[in-house]
Design a protein around this motif. Structure first.
Motif, short mmCIF file in Angstrom:
data_model
loop_
_atom_site.label_atom_id
_atom_site.label_comp_id
_atom_site.label_asym_id
_atom_site.label_seq_id
_atom_site.Cartn_x
_atom_site.Cartn_y
_atom_site.Cartn_z
N ASP A 104 72.83 -34.01 36.16
CA ASP A 104 73.44 -32.82 36.77
C ASP A 104 73.25 -31.67 35.78
O ASP A 104 73.77 -31.70 34.67
CB ASP A 104 74.92 -33.10 37.03
CG ASP A 104 75.63 -31.91 37.66
OD1 ASP A 104 75.16 -30.77 37.50
OD2 ASP A 104 76.66 -32.14 38.31
N CYS A 109 76.25 -30.16 33.98
CA CYS A 109 77.20 -31.10 33.37
C CYS A 109 77.03 -31.13 31.85
O CYS A 109 75.96 -31.46 31.34
CB CYS A 109 76.97 -32.50 33.96
SG CYS A 109 77.97 -33.76 33.17
N PHE A 147 78.37 -33.20 29.71
CA PHE A 147 78.16 -34.54 29.15
C PHE A 147 76.73 -35.04 29.39
O PHE A 147 76.21 -35.82 28.59
CB PHE A 147 79.20 -35.52 29.70
CG PHE A 147 80.54 -35.47 28.98
CD1 PHE A 147 80.81 -34.50 28.01
CD2 PHE A 147 81.54 -36.39 29.27
CE1 PHE A 147 82.03 -34.44 27.34
CE2 PHE A 147 82.78 -36.35 28.60
CZ PHE A 147 83.01 -35.38 27.64
N CYS A 148 76.07 -34.58 30.46
CA CYS A 148 74.65 -34.90 30.62
C CYS A 148 73.86 -34.31 29.46
O CYS A 148 72.96 -34.97 28.90
CB CYS A 148 74.11 -34.34 31.94
SG CYS A 148 74.43 -35.36 33.39
N HIS A 161 73.94 -39.46 35.09
CA HIS A 161 75.17 -38.84 35.58
C HIS A 161 75.80 -39.66 36.70
O HIS A 161 75.16 -39.96 37.70
CB HIS A 161 74.89 -37.43 36.10
CG HIS A 161 76.11 -36.71 36.58
ND1 HIS A 161 76.93 -36.01 35.74
CD2 HIS A 161 76.69 -36.64 37.81
CE1 HIS A 161 77.94 -35.51 36.42
NE2 HIS A 161 77.82 -35.88 37.68
N HIS A 212 82.00 -36.52 34.51
CA HIS A 212 80.86 -37.37 34.16
C HIS A 212 81.52 -38.63 33.58
O HIS A 212 82.25 -38.52 32.57
CB HIS A 212 79.97 -36.67 33.13
CG HIS A 212 78.83 -37.47 32.58
ND1 HIS A 212 77.50 -37.06 32.65
CD2 HIS A 212 78.80 -38.65 31.92
CE1 HIS A 212 76.72 -37.94 32.05
NE2 HIS A 212 77.50 -38.93 31.59
ZN ZN Z 1 76.72 -35.54 33.75
#
Ligand code: ZN
Ligand code: 5GP
Length: 142
Positions: free
Chosen positions: A3, A6, A8-9, A48, A99
């Protein structure tokens, strides 16, 4: 899957720097920027998934053994006496980053009680209603 919006991605991919304790083809384990205790670690899948309901079973099968290894390493390295594994799904449950991630929270004897609740009571009506409805849903999904 990834994503573009995102954070955390991006961290899991190494595009945003993080204090990384462990990395393999599927996961990156990083120190939480707002730790609940010394050594608070997050395990992020590189793919993700919004939360546990979307996590592929192949990743789910790997993440708990990894949590055990990281928890043991934190205890050994930092002198922690135990650890909590916490995982939030949905804003109502305290999830702030959509996430999937596991929290590994080292615990120290005599330290603050970080993960706790006040036990309520289970009424017979609630027990019967919950068992009937939830077991029905689970049985219908095979
Ligand atoms: Zn993510
Ligand atoms: P949640 O509330 O979604 O279960 O947990 C999100 C966690 O991610 C929080 O404990 C928060 O401190 C941590 N966090 C949020 N943004 C960042 C970040 O950019 N880097 C790191 N290392 N941790 C973050």
């Amino acid at each position: 899957m990834r994503d573009e919006n995102c954070i955390f991605c991006k961290i899991a991919a190494g595009e945003i720097p993080s204090a990384t304790l462990y990395e393999d083809g599927d996961f990156r384990a990083i120190l939480d920027l707002g730790p609940a205790s010394k050594g608070h670690t997050l395990i992020l899948p590189k793919q993700h998934s919004r939360d546990l309901t979307q996590l592929p079973e192949s990743e789910a099968a790997k993440v708990l053994p990894l949590a055990g290894k990281i928890g043991a390493a934190l205890c050994s390295a930092l002198g922690a006496d135990g650890f909590n594994v916490v995982q939030n799904n949905g804003a109502a449950a305290g999830q702030t980053v959509p996430h999937f991630h596991l929290h590994i929270i080292p615990r120290y004897e005599g330290g603050e009680n970080i993960v706790s609740w006040t036990p309520g009571s289970l009424s017979e009506d609630d027990r019967d209603m919950i068992v009937s409805k939830v077991s029905g849903i689970l049985a219908s999904k095979g």
